[in-house]
Design a protein around this motif. Structure first.
Motif, PDB file in Angstrom:
ATOM      1  N   LEU A  37       0.824  -1.216   0.000  1.00  0.00           N
ATOM      2  CA  LEU A  37       0.000   0.000   0.000  1.00  0.00           C
ATOM      3  C   LEU A  37       0.854   1.260   0.000  1.00  0.00           C
ATOM      4  CD1 LEU A  37      -2.832  -0.993   2.477  1.00  0.00           C
ATOM      5  CD2 LEU A  37      -3.030  -0.618   0.025  1.00  0.00           C
ATOM      6  N   ILE A  38       1.927   1.243   0.767  1.00  0.00           N
ATOM      7  CA  ILE A  38       2.822   2.404   0.796  1.00  0.00           C
ATOM      8  C   ILE A  38       3.453   2.627  -0.568  1.00  0.00           C
ATOM      9  CG2 ILE A  38       5.012   3.246   1.746  1.00  0.00           C
ATOM     10  CD1 ILE A  38       4.147   1.931   4.417  1.00  0.00           C
ATOM     11  N   LEU A  39       3.903   1.557  -1.205  1.00  0.00           N
ATOM     12  CA  LEU A  39       4.484   1.687  -2.546  1.00  0.00           C
ATOM     13  C   LEU A  39       3.459   2.213  -3.552  1.00  0.00           C
ATOM     14  CD1 LEU A  39       6.748  -1.464  -2.955  1.00  0.00           C
ATOM     15  CD2 LEU A  39       7.428   0.916  -3.188  1.00  0.00           C
ATOM     16  N   ALA A  40       2.239   1.689  -3.483  1.00  0.00           N
ATOM     17  CA  ALA A  40       1.210   2.109  -4.433  1.00  0.00           C
ATOM     18  C   ALA A  40       0.875   3.585  -4.253  1.00  0.00           C
ATOM     19  CB  ALA A  40      -0.044   1.258  -4.252  1.00  0.00           C
ATOM     20  N   VAL A  41       0.697   4.013  -3.018  1.00  0.00           N
ATOM     21  CA  VAL A  41       0.354   5.422  -2.779  1.00  0.00           C
ATOM     22  C   VAL A  41       1.513   6.332  -3.160  1.00  0.00           C
ATOM     23  CG1 VAL A  41      -0.187   7.099  -0.961  1.00  0.00           C
ATOM     24  CG2 VAL A  41      -1.384   4.914  -1.045  1.00  0.00           C
ATOM     25  N   THR A  42       2.725   5.907  -2.873  1.00  0.00           N
ATOM     26  CA  THR A  42       3.895   6.717  -3.223  1.00  0.00           C
ATOM     27  C   THR A  42       4.019   6.864  -4.738  1.00  0.00           C
ATOM     28  OG1 THR A  42       5.045   5.960  -1.243  1.00  0.00           O
ATOM     29  CG2 THR A  42       6.396   6.905  -2.985  1.00  0.00           C
ATOM     30  N   ASN A  43       3.831   5.783  -5.460  1.00  0.00           N
ATOM     31  CA  ASN A  43       3.963   5.839  -6.917  1.00  0.00           C
ATOM     32  C   ASN A  43       2.809   6.584  -7.579  1.00  0.00           C
ATOM     33  OD1 ASN A  43       6.382   4.466  -6.945  1.00  0.00           O
ATOM     34  ND2 ASN A  43       5.426   2.470  -7.141  1.00  0.00           N
ATOM     35  N   LEU A  44       1.642   6.562  -6.958  1.00  0.00           N
ATOM     36  CA  LEU A  44       0.478   7.214  -7.558  1.00  0.00           C
ATOM     37  C   LEU A  44       0.158   8.562  -6.927  1.00  0.00           C
ATOM     38  CD1 LEU A  44      -1.809   4.073  -7.819  1.00  0.00           C
ATOM     39  CD2 LEU A  44      -0.524   5.150  -9.661  1.00  0.00           C
ATOM     40  N   ARG A  45       1.070   9.093  -6.136  1.00  0.00           N
ATOM     41  CA  ARG A  45       0.814  10.330  -5.394  1.00  0.00           C
ATOM     42  C   ARG A  45       0.386  11.476  -6.300  1.00  0.00           C
ATOM     43  NH1 ARG A  45       5.708  12.403  -2.075  1.00  0.00           N
ATOM     44  NH2 ARG A  45       6.527  12.269  -4.170  1.00  0.00           N
ATOM     45  N   GLN A  46       1.102  11.717  -7.373  1.00  0.00           N
ATOM     46  CA  GLN A  46       0.775  12.827  -8.262  1.00  0.00           C
ATOM     47  C   GLN A  46      -0.598  12.641  -8.906  1.00  0.00           C
ATOM     48  OE1 GLN A  46       2.433  15.620  -8.463  1.00  0.00           O
ATOM     49  NE2 GLN A  46       3.914  14.814  -7.002  1.00  0.00           N
ATOM     50  N   ASP A  47      -0.924  11.413  -9.264  1.00  0.00           N
ATOM     51  CA  ASP A  47      -2.241  11.160  -9.851  1.00  0.00           C
ATOM     52  C   ASP A  47      -3.348  11.386  -8.830  1.00  0.00           C
ATOM     53  OD1 ASP A  47      -1.083  10.466 -12.277  1.00  0.00           O
ATOM     54  OD2 ASP A  47      -0.976   8.334 -11.761  1.00  0.00           O
ATOM     55  N   ILE A  48      -3.107  10.987  -7.596  1.00  0.00           N
ATOM     56  CA  ILE A  48      -4.100  11.182  -6.537  1.00  0.00           C
ATOM     57  C   ILE A  48      -4.308  12.672  -6.265  1.00  0.00           C
ATOM     58  CG2 ILE A  48      -4.576  10.801  -4.095  1.00  0.00           C
ATOM     59  CD1 ILE A  48      -3.098   8.095  -4.388  1.00  0.00           C
ATOM     60  N   VAL A  49      -3.223  13.425  -6.208  1.00  0.00           N
ATOM     61  CA  VAL A  49      -3.319  14.868  -5.975  1.00  0.00           C
ATOM     62  C   VAL A  49      -4.070  15.530  -7.119  1.00  0.00           C
ATOM     63  CG1 VAL A  49      -1.958  17.001  -5.832  1.00  0.00           C
ATOM     64  CG2 VAL A  49      -1.275  14.993  -4.506  1.00  0.00           C
ATOM     65  N   ALA A  50      -3.801  15.141  -8.346  1.00  0.00           N
ATOM     66  CA  ALA A  50      -4.494  15.716  -9.491  1.00  0.00           C
ATOM     67  C   ALA A  50      -5.984  15.380  -9.471  1.00  0.00           C
ATOM     68  CB  ALA A  50      -3.871  15.207 -10.798  1.00  0.00           C
ATOM     69  N   MET A  51      -6.319  14.153  -9.097  1.00  0.00           N
ATOM     70  CA  MET A  51      -7.715  13.748  -9.033  1.00  0.00           C
ATOM     71  C   MET A  51      -8.459  14.533  -7.943  1.00  0.00           C
ATOM     72  SD  MET A  51      -9.399   9.967  -8.439  1.00  0.00           S
ATOM     73  CE  MET A  51      -8.657   9.795  -6.818  1.00  0.00           C
ATOM     74  N   ILE A  52      -7.835  14.714  -6.802  1.00  0.00           N
ATOM     75  CA  ILE A  52      -8.467  15.475  -5.721  1.00  0.00           C
ATOM     76  C   ILE A  52      -8.628  16.936  -6.119  1.00  0.00           C
ATOM     77  CG2 ILE A  52      -8.139  16.312  -3.352  1.00  0.00           C
ATOM     78  CD1 ILE A  52      -6.902  13.555  -2.722  1.00  0.00           C
ATOM     79  N   SER A  53      -7.632  17.490  -6.786  1.00  0.00           N
ATOM     80  CA  SER A  53      -7.738  18.877  -7.257  1.00  0.00           C
ATOM     81  C   SER A  53      -8.860  19.038  -8.248  1.00  0.00           C
ATOM     82  CB  SER A  53      -6.415  19.302  -7.884  1.00  0.00           C
ATOM     83  OG  SER A  53      -5.404  19.276  -6.936  1.00  0.00           O
ATOM     84  N   THR A  54      -9.018  18.096  -9.137  1.00  0.00           N
ATOM     85  CA  THR A  54     -10.107  18.129 -10.125  1.00  0.00           C
ATOM     86  C   THR A  54     -11.463  18.044  -9.419  1.00  0.00           C
ATOM     87  OG1 THR A  54      -8.672  17.055 -11.755  1.00  0.00           O
ATOM     88  CG2 THR A  54     -11.048  17.015 -12.181  1.00  0.00           C
ATOM     89  N   LEU A  55     -11.569  17.180  -8.444  1.00  0.00           N
ATOM     90  CA  LEU A  55     -12.809  17.055  -7.706  1.00  0.00           C
ATOM     91  C   LEU A  55     -13.136  18.332  -6.927  1.00  0.00           C
ATOM     92  CD1 LEU A  55     -12.553  13.410  -6.330  1.00  0.00           C
ATOM     93  CD2 LEU A  55     -14.149  14.256  -8.044  1.00  0.00           C
ATOM     94  N   MET A  56     -12.126  18.919  -6.314  1.00  0.00           N
ATOM     95  CA  MET A  56     -12.338  20.160  -5.555  1.00  0.00           C
ATOM     96  C   MET A  56     -12.759  21.302  -6.479  1.00  0.00           C
ATOM     97  SD  MET A  56     -11.993  19.480  -2.403  1.00  0.00           S
ATOM     98  CE  MET A  56     -11.790  21.061  -1.637  1.00  0.00           C
ATOM     99  N   ALA A  57     -12.181  21.359  -7.682  1.00  0.00           N
ATOM    100  CA  ALA A  57     -12.563  22.404  -8.630  1.00  0.00           C
ATOM    101  C   ALA A  57     -13.991  22.205  -9.122  1.00  0.00           C
ATOM    102  CB  ALA A  57     -11.595  22.394  -9.813  1.00  0.00           C
ATOM    103  N   ALA A  58     -14.398  20.935  -9.253  1.00  0.00           N
ATOM    104  CA  ALA A  58     -15.760  20.658  -9.715  1.00  0.00           C
ATOM    105  C   ALA A  58     -16.793  20.976  -8.644  1.00  0.00           C
ATOM    106  CB  ALA A  58     -15.878  19.192 -10.123  1.00  0.00           C
ATOM    107  N   ILE A  59     -16.389  20.866  -7.401  1.00  0.00           N
ATOM    108  CA  ILE A  59     -17.324  21.154  -6.301  1.00  0.00           C
ATOM    109  C   ILE A  59     -17.414  22.656  -6.159  1.00  0.00           C
ATOM    110  CG2 ILE A  59     -17.684  20.956  -3.809  1.00  0.00           C
ATOM    111  CD1 ILE A  59     -16.394  18.222  -3.935  1.00  0.00           C
TER     112      ILE A  59
END
Length: 59
Positions: A37-59
């Motif tokens: 889980l730590i490896l997955a979150v670390t490798n996908l960190r930028q994608d997760i941040v971008a997805m959250i930013s997109t969601l926040m902008a849509a809200i």
């Protein structure tokens, strides 16, 4: 009668040793899952941040 006592003692000793091995196996499994889980979150960190930013902008 002595044979039965020896057999019961052997079964009790074998059962106790299995409990320790099981605890070690579960600990190793939990550590591997946590590491994955730590490896997955670390490798996908930028994608997760971008997805959250997109969601926040849509809200």
């Amino acid at each position: 009668m002595a044979f039965i006592n020896v057999l019961v003692s052997y079964i009790r000793a074998a059962h106790k040793s299995d409990e320790g091995a099981t605890a070690v196996e579960y600990s190793l499994l939990a550590a591997l899952i946590a590491g994955g889980l730590i490896l997955a979150v670390t490798n996908l960190r930028q994608d997760i941040v971008a997805m959250i930013s997109t969601l926040m902008a849509a809200i």
